[in-house]
Design an enzyme around this catalytic site. Structure first.
Site, mmCIF file in Angstrom:
data_model
loop_
_atom_site.group_PDB
_atom_site.id
_atom_site.type_symbol
_atom_site.label_atom_id
_atom_site.label_comp_id
_atom_site.label_asym_id
_atom_site.label_seq_id
_atom_site.Cartn_x
_atom_site.Cartn_y
_atom_site.Cartn_z
ATOM 1 N N ARG A 57 0.834 -1.200 0.000
ATOM 2 C CA ARG A 57 0.000 0.000 0.000
ATOM 3 C C ARG A 57 0.877 1.261 0.000
ATOM 4 N NH1 ARG A 57 -5.554 1.184 2.005
ATOM 5 N NH2 ARG A 57 -5.952 -0.993 1.569
ATOM 6 N N LEU A 85 -5.311 6.615 3.196
ATOM 7 C CA LEU A 85 -4.008 7.031 2.662
ATOM 8 C C LEU A 85 -2.930 6.760 3.706
ATOM 9 C CD1 LEU A 85 -5.196 10.381 1.076
ATOM 10 C CD2 LEU A 85 -4.454 8.331 -0.167
ATOM 11 N N ASN A 99 -11.277 15.836 2.301
ATOM 12 C CA ASN A 99 -12.229 14.764 2.008
ATOM 13 C C ASN A 99 -13.637 15.300 2.214
ATOM 14 O OD1 ASN A 99 -13.151 12.016 1.584
ATOM 15 N ND2 ASN A 99 -13.453 11.857 3.800
ATOM 16 N N HIS A 101 -17.479 13.973 3.192
ATOM 17 C CA HIS A 101 -18.090 12.805 3.827
ATOM 18 C C HIS A 101 -19.569 13.082 4.111
ATOM 19 C CE1 HIS A 101 -18.197 9.100 6.109
ATOM 20 N NE2 HIS A 101 -18.942 9.752 6.982
ATOM 21 N N ASP A 133 -6.361 12.895 7.712
ATOM 22 C CA ASP A 133 -5.193 12.344 8.402
ATOM 23 C C ASP A 133 -5.229 10.829 8.218
ATOM 24 O OD1 ASP A 133 -7.034 11.395 10.210
ATOM 25 O OD2 ASP A 133 -6.537 12.847 11.776
ATOM 26 N N ALA A 134 -4.446 10.106 9.019
ATOM 27 C CA ALA A 134 -4.319 8.670 8.776
ATOM 28 C C ALA A 134 -5.547 7.873 9.230
ATOM 29 C CB ALA A 134 -3.057 8.135 9.476
ATOM 30 N N GLY A 135 -6.483 8.507 9.900
ATOM 31 C CA GLY A 135 -7.646 7.782 10.418
ATOM 32 C C GLY A 135 -8.767 7.648 9.398
ATOM 33 N N ASP A 137 -11.962 8.855 8.241
ATOM 34 C CA ASP A 137 -12.849 10.022 8.316
ATOM 35 C C ASP A 137 -12.625 10.827 9.595
ATOM 36 O OD1 ASP A 137 -14.002 9.398 5.823
ATOM 37 O OD2 ASP A 137 -15.294 7.914 6.772
HETATM 38 C C1 GRF Z 1 -19.980 10.904 -1.572
HETATM 39 O O1 GRF Z 1 -21.177 10.735 -0.838
HETATM 40 C C2 GRF Z 1 -18.850 11.265 -0.648
HETATM 41 O O2 GRF Z 1 -19.256 12.050 0.423
HETATM 42 C C3 GRF Z 1 -18.409 9.911 -0.137
HETATM 43 O O3 GRF Z 1 -18.526 9.063 -1.252
HETATM 44 C C4 GRF Z 1 -19.514 9.575 -2.151
HETATM 45 C C5 GRF Z 1 -18.844 9.740 -3.477
HETATM 46 O O4 GRF Z 1 -19.729 10.080 -4.503
HETATM 47 N N1 GRF Z 1 -17.080 9.997 0.408
HETATM 48 P P1 GRF Z 1 -19.153 10.491 -5.942
HETATM 49 O O5 GRF Z 1 -18.209 9.396 -6.402
HETATM 50 O O6 GRF Z 1 -18.448 11.812 -5.796
HETATM 51 O O7 GRF Z 1 -20.366 10.580 -6.812
#
Ligand code: GRF
Length: 177
Positions: A57, A85, A99, A101, A133-135, A137
Site C-alpha cells: 500500500r 491514505l 475529504n 463525507h 489524516d491517517a484515520g 474520516d
Molecule cells: C460521496 O457521498 C462522498 O461524500 C463519499 O462518497 C460519495 C462519493 O460520490 N465519500 P461520488 O463518487 O463523488 O459521486
C-alpha cells in the site's frame, strides 16, 4: 493545481470541474471508476493505481503521490476515494488533502454513513468537508452543513446536493490560500 482521488461515480469530481476549478489530475484505485470517464471527458489526465499492481500500500501511495506532484498538484481532494491514505502520501501533501463525507463527523464515519444515520434514527445528519489524516474520516473539520433526515426517501439525493455545493466552495477557498 488540484488532484482528485476517486473510486466511484465521481459526481463530486464533476462538481469541481463544473465550478471551473483547476483540476489537473485524477487518480483512482479502480479501472472501472465512472469518475475516470468524467475526467477524460473534461480533458483531465488520469492514472489508475490498483493496489494489486504494487508490492504494498505504501508503494502504491508513493507512486500515486509522485505522479500527482509531477503534474503540479498542490491540493488533493478525496472525492469518494475508498482507501485510507498511508503516511507516505499524507507527508507529501501536508495539511493539503481534503475529504468530503456524507455525515456530520465524528458521527457515522465509514463507507455507509447515510444508511448508518437512517438506521440510527437520528433527525439530522449532514455533510462534512475535512482535512485528511491517517484515520478513517478523522482529521480537522473545515466545514459542516446539517441535512434533515426526513423525508428519508430523498435523503441521499439531498446530501449529495449539499456535497456538490460546499465541496467546490471549500476547495475554491483553499486554492486561494
Ligand atoms: C460521496 O457521498 C462522498 O461524500 C463519499 O462518497 C460519495 C462519493 O460520490 N465519500 P461520488 O463518487 O463523488 O459521486
Amino acid at each position: 493545481m488540484i488532484g482528485v482521488l476517486a473510486s466511484g461515480e465521481g459526481s463530486n469530481l464533476q462538481a469541481l470541474l463544473d465550478a471551473g476549478l483547476p483540476v489537473c489530475a485524477v487518480a483512482s484505485n479502480r479501472r472501472d471508476a465512472r469518475a475516470l470517464d468524467r475526467a477524460r471527458a473534461a480533458g483531465v489526465p488520469i492514472r489508475v493505481f490498483p493496489l494489486e499492481e504494487h508490492p504494498s500500500r505504501d508503494d502504491r501511495d508513493a507512486a500515486m503521490a509522485a505522479w500527482l506532484a509531477g503534474r503540479g498538484v498542490e491540493l488533493v481532494v478525496c472525492a469518494g476515494y475508498m482507501h485510507l491514505l498511508t503516511d507516505t502520501f499524507l507527508d507529501r501533501f501536508p495539511q493539503r488533502i481534503v475529504n468530503v463525507h456524507p455525515s456530520l463527523l465524528p458521527d457515522f464515519p465509514g463507507a455507509r454513513a447515510i444508511d448508518d444515520a437512517l438506521a440510527a434514527g437520528v433527525e439530522t445528519t449532514g455533510v462534512t468537508v475535512h482535512l485528511v489524516d491517517a484515520g478513517l474520516d478523522t482529521g480537522p473539520v473545515i466545514r459542516q452543513e446539517p441535512v434533515p433526515v426526513e423525508p428519508a426517501e430523498s435523503l441521499a439525493e439531498r446530501i449529495h446536493a449539499v456535497e456538490h455545493r460546499i465541496l467546490p466552495e471549500v476547495v475554491g477557498e483553499l486554492c486561494a490560500h
